[in-house]
Scaffold this motif. Structure first.
Motif, PDB file in Angstrom:
ATOM      1  N   GLY A  83       0.826  -1.158  -0.076  1.00  0.00           N
ATOM      2  CA  GLY A  83      -0.107  -0.068  -0.080  1.00  0.00           C
ATOM      3  C   GLY A  83       0.878   1.129   0.008  1.00  0.00           C
TER       4      GLY A  83
ATOM      5  N   GLN B  42       2.490   0.544   9.229  1.00  0.00           N
ATOM      6  CA  GLN B  42       1.646  -0.283   8.192  1.00  0.00           C
ATOM      7  C   GLN B  42       1.072  -1.575   8.917  1.00  0.00           C
ATOM      8  OE1 GLN B  42       0.774   1.730   6.137  1.00  0.00           O
ATOM      9  NE2 GLN B  42      -0.046   0.555   4.150  1.00  0.00           N
TER      10      GLN B  42
ATOM     11  N   LEU C  35      -2.514  -3.248   9.671  1.00  0.00           N
ATOM     12  CA  LEU C  35      -3.103  -4.478   9.415  1.00  0.00           C
ATOM     13  C   LEU C  35      -3.392  -5.534  10.778  1.00  0.00           C
ATOM     14  CD1 LEU C  35      -0.632  -5.471   6.339  1.00  0.00           C
ATOM     15  CD2 LEU C  35      -3.158  -6.024   6.539  1.00  0.00           C
TER      16      LEU C  35
ATOM     17  N   LEU D  25      -6.527  -4.419  11.876  1.00  0.00           N
ATOM     18  CA  LEU D  25      -7.613  -4.773  11.362  1.00  0.00           C
ATOM     19  C   LEU D  25      -7.887  -6.059  11.494  1.00  0.00           C
ATOM     20  CD1 LEU D  25      -9.747  -4.253   8.749  1.00  0.00           C
ATOM     21  CD2 LEU D  25      -7.939  -4.438   7.236  1.00  0.00           C
TER      22      LEU D  25
ATOM     23  N   ASP E  44     -22.296   3.221  17.104  1.00  0.00           N
ATOM     24  CA  ASP E  44     -21.896   4.122  17.995  1.00  0.00           C
ATOM     25  C   ASP E  44     -21.310   3.699  19.205  1.00  0.00           C
ATOM     26  OD1 ASP E  44     -22.429   6.737  16.407  1.00  0.00           O
ATOM     27  OD2 ASP E  44     -24.766   6.060  16.701  1.00  0.00           O
TER      28      ASP E  44
ATOM     29  N   PHE F 133     -15.207  -1.862  16.299  1.00  0.00           N
ATOM     30  CA  PHE F 133     -14.861  -1.602  14.858  1.00  0.00           C
ATOM     31  C   PHE F 133     -15.481  -0.012  14.667  1.00  0.00           C
ATOM     32  CE2 PHE F 133     -13.067  -3.936  11.405  1.00  0.00           C
ATOM     33  CZ  PHE F 133     -13.259  -3.127  10.413  1.00  0.00           C
ATOM     34  N   ASN F 134     -14.616   0.850  14.497  1.00  0.00           N
ATOM     35  CA  ASN F 134     -15.123   2.371  14.458  1.00  0.00           C
ATOM     36  C   ASN F 134     -14.432   3.108  13.512  1.00  0.00           C
ATOM     37  OD1 ASN F 134     -16.694   4.634  15.469  1.00  0.00           O
ATOM     38  ND2 ASN F 134     -16.886   3.550  17.354  1.00  0.00           N
ATOM     39  N   PRO F 135     -15.071   3.886  12.805  1.00  0.00           N
ATOM     40  CA  PRO F 135     -14.161   4.923  11.842  1.00  0.00           C
ATOM     41  C   PRO F 135     -13.625   6.039  12.795  1.00  0.00           C
ATOM     42  CG  PRO F 135     -16.748   5.504  11.912  1.00  0.00           C
ATOM     43  CD  PRO F 135     -16.526   3.978  12.802  1.00  0.00           C
TER      44      PRO F 135
ATOM     45  N   VAL G 149      -9.458   5.262  11.106  1.00  0.00           N
ATOM     46  CA  VAL G 149      -9.352   4.963   9.740  1.00  0.00           C
ATOM     47  C   VAL G 149      -9.163   6.417   9.006  1.00  0.00           C
ATOM     48  CG1 VAL G 149     -10.800   4.455   7.877  1.00  0.00           C
ATOM     49  CG2 VAL G 149      -9.945   2.601   9.235  1.00  0.00           C
ATOM     50  N   ALA G 150      -9.845   7.420   9.294  1.00  0.00           N
ATOM     51  CA  ALA G 150     -10.031   8.535   8.566  1.00  0.00           C
ATOM     52  C   ALA G 150      -8.871   9.355   8.509  1.00  0.00           C
ATOM     53  CB  ALA G 150     -11.426   9.303   8.939  1.00  0.00           C
TER      54      ALA G 150
ATOM     55  N   ARG H 103      -5.560   9.295   8.643  1.00  0.00           N
ATOM     56  CA  ARG H 103      -4.030   9.086   7.895  1.00  0.00           C
ATOM     57  C   ARG H 103      -3.864   9.809   6.651  1.00  0.00           C
ATOM     58  NH1 ARG H 103      -0.792   7.142   5.155  1.00  0.00           N
ATOM     59  NH2 ARG H 103       0.863   7.863   6.758  1.00  0.00           N
TER      60      ARG H 103
ATOM     61  N   ARG I   1     -19.249  11.089   9.058  1.00  0.00           N
ATOM     62  CA  ARG I   1     -18.628  10.416   9.875  1.00  0.00           C
ATOM     63  C   ARG I   1     -17.462   9.517   9.674  1.00  0.00           C
ATOM     64  NH1 ARG I   1     -21.792   8.157  13.815  1.00  0.00           N
ATOM     65  NH2 ARG I   1     -23.668   9.153  14.542  1.00  0.00           N
ATOM     66  N   LEU I   2     -17.387   9.238   8.332  1.00  0.00           N
ATOM     67  CA  LEU I   2     -16.302   8.439   7.860  1.00  0.00           C
ATOM     68  C   LEU I   2     -15.143   9.180   7.347  1.00  0.00           C
ATOM     69  CD1 LEU I   2     -18.523   5.912   5.989  1.00  0.00           C
ATOM     70  CD2 LEU I   2     -17.188   5.349   7.743  1.00  0.00           C
TER      71      LEU I   2
ATOM     72  N   SER J 194     -15.662   1.396   6.961  1.00  0.00           N
ATOM     73  CA  SER J 194     -14.318   1.424   7.678  1.00  0.00           C
ATOM     74  C   SER J 194     -13.589   0.384   7.379  1.00  0.00           C
ATOM     75  CB  SER J 194     -14.691   1.418   9.376  1.00  0.00           C
ATOM     76  OG  SER J 194     -15.331   2.487   9.625  1.00  0.00           O
TER      77      SER J 194
ATOM     78  N   GLN K 159      -8.016  -0.908   1.887  1.00  0.00           N
ATOM     79  CA  GLN K 159      -7.465  -0.133   1.050  1.00  0.00           C
ATOM     80  C   GLN K 159      -6.013   0.195   1.261  1.00  0.00           C
ATOM     81  OE1 GLN K 159     -10.353   2.785  -0.099  1.00  0.00           O
ATOM     82  NE2 GLN K 159      -9.530   2.228  -2.117  1.00  0.00           N
ATOM     83  N   GLN K 160      -5.949   0.732   2.740  1.00  0.00           N
ATOM     84  CA  GLN K 160      -4.760   1.260   3.022  1.00  0.00           C
ATOM     85  C   GLN K 160      -3.420   0.414   3.067  1.00  0.00           C
ATOM     86  OE1 GLN K 160      -4.961   3.383   7.013  1.00  0.00           O
ATOM     87  NE2 GLN K 160      -5.625   5.142   5.767  1.00  0.00           N
ATOM     88  N   VAL K 161      -3.738  -0.928   3.130  1.00  0.00           N
ATOM     89  CA  VAL K 161      -2.726  -1.881   3.384  1.00  0.00           C
ATOM     90  C   VAL K 161      -2.656  -2.528   1.950  1.00  0.00           C
ATOM     91  CG1 VAL K 161      -2.937  -2.159   5.815  1.00  0.00           C
ATOM     92  CG2 VAL K 161      -4.215  -3.619   4.350  1.00  0.00           C
ATOM     93  N   GLY K 162      -2.958  -1.917   0.802  1.00  0.00           N
ATOM     94  CA  GLY K 162      -2.768  -2.286  -0.745  1.00  0.00           C
ATOM     95  C   GLY K 162      -3.686  -3.550  -1.025  1.00  0.00           C
TER      96      GLY K 162
ATOM     97  N   LEU L  20      -5.045 -11.272   5.616  1.00  0.00           N
ATOM     98  CA  LEU L  20      -4.114 -10.280   5.988  1.00  0.00           C
ATOM     99  C   LEU L  20      -3.106 -10.771   6.697  1.00  0.00           C
ATOM    100  CD1 LEU L  20      -7.536  -8.858   8.154  1.00  0.00           C
ATOM    101  CD2 LEU L  20      -6.425  -8.073   6.162  1.00  0.00           C
TER     102      LEU L  20
ATOM    103  N   ILE M 238       0.537  -9.215   6.250  1.00  0.00           N
ATOM    104  CA  ILE M 238       1.582  -8.860   7.393  1.00  0.00           C
ATOM    105  C   ILE M 238       2.795  -9.409   7.241  1.00  0.00           C
ATOM    106  CG2 ILE M 238       1.863  -9.345   9.856  1.00  0.00           C
ATOM    107  CD1 ILE M 238      -1.154  -8.800  10.313  1.00  0.00           C
TER     108      ILE M 238
ATOM    109  N   LEU N  34       4.935  -7.757   4.984  1.00  0.00           N
ATOM    110  CA  LEU N  34       5.532  -6.221   5.595  1.00  0.00           C
ATOM    111  C   LEU N  34       6.595  -6.852   6.554  1.00  0.00           C
ATOM    112  CD1 LEU N  34       2.295  -4.264   6.231  1.00  0.00           C
ATOM    113  CD2 LEU N  34       4.566  -3.427   5.545  1.00  0.00           C
TER     114      LEU N  34
END
Lengths: 147, 147
Positions: free
Chosen positions: A62, A100, A104, A107, A123, A128-130, A133-134, A136, B15-16, B53, B59-62, B97, B101, B104
């Motif tokens: 990535g 990175q 992973l 996640l 909420d 598992f919450n946004p 993630v937003a 970076r 939110r995202l 999320s 996506q961020q990890v490719g 995943l 990892i 990486l």
DNA sequence: ACTTGACTTCGACATTACTTGAAGTTCTAG
DNA sequence: CTAGAACTTCAAGTAATGTCGAAGTCAAGT
């Protein structure tokens, strides 16, 4: 094909498992360099293999070419790096790779945790919450600019 | 804005931390779905936040959207997953995943090792070598197809 | 000295992942 | 009931990362 010889673009591409066009593209973008024969053909130092291996591996997890290029500036473009240069390079990349890896692992672990979390409304789901993630879109390669 | 209410595209996007156009794009590509009001406007179930999320993190990890989409098929598109569904989902993603990892960690560790490896000719360098990098153009999401 | 495969540049095309703008419609607060 | 923010679709544009084809040149074996 002496072991100390330089590589043509075709030889390098075959070794690396990619097209010659990719190597030309990397060169045009400044990620690798080549010597030229009298006739204008590329001749790569063998070190290009290590360099491009790094590029491909980094891409796969990535990292964009621009960031990779920035990080590669630490290494000499035209010859194999010295031990010191390599060490500097490795140290500079370490935090970015760790970051990175953390993305992973996070996640993966959140996936596992959320199995039992049973959250109906997101909420209340801190598993598992946004938000983690937003965020970076910042500097990103800042580690690599170091002293 | 009741907690059990559905989200407009603008609310979800805020939110995202992304644009509404991204959500419309994901929907068009089949990664998420929405209900519609009588007037034709999107209303997202709150679960879309968790789903997106995941998409962003992956996506961020490719991982490409197509592979992510494939993996998301395990989850119901229009409602929160049951515990079983989520567990199936998590289990299916785990190997992919872990593979990422490993890529990486391998990169990181080879960087560290090569500091002292002193290889002049890359052919003798089994530490940082192409081949472990060129190979992965295969199935890719094959783990996610499983029963 | 040929021949032939590999190389050169250059411009166009492809794919992924979106963003932007135009033109028009819906929702909601007052 | 109406103003205006937020929504709709659709077409076109953008950035990143290459690939492909044409037209021509170089290099290596015989």
């Amino acid at each position: 094909m002496d072991l100390n010889e330089q590589l043509t673009v075709g030889e390098a591409a075959e070794r690396l498992g990619l097209r010659t066009s990719a190597l030309r593209f990397y060169e045009e973008r400044g990620l690798i360099t080549s010597a030229r024969t009298a006739g204008g053909q590329r001749r790569y130092a063998r070190d290009v293999l290590r360099r491009v291996s790094f590029i491909r591996a980094a891409q796969q997890v990535g990292l964009p070419l621009d960031e990779i290029k920035e990080g590669l500036r630490i290494l000499p473009a035209d010859r194999a790096p010295t031990k010191d240069e390599w060490e500097h390079f490795a140290k500079a990349w370490r935090p970015r790779l760790d970051e990175q890896i953390r993305t992973l692992e996070g996640l993966r672990d959140r996936l596992a945790l959320c199995i039992g979390c049973g959250c109906q409304t997101l909420d209340s789901c801190h598993v598992f919450n946004p938000g983690d993630v937003a965020g970076r879109q910042g500097p990103g390669a800042r580690y690599l600019a170091g002293p």
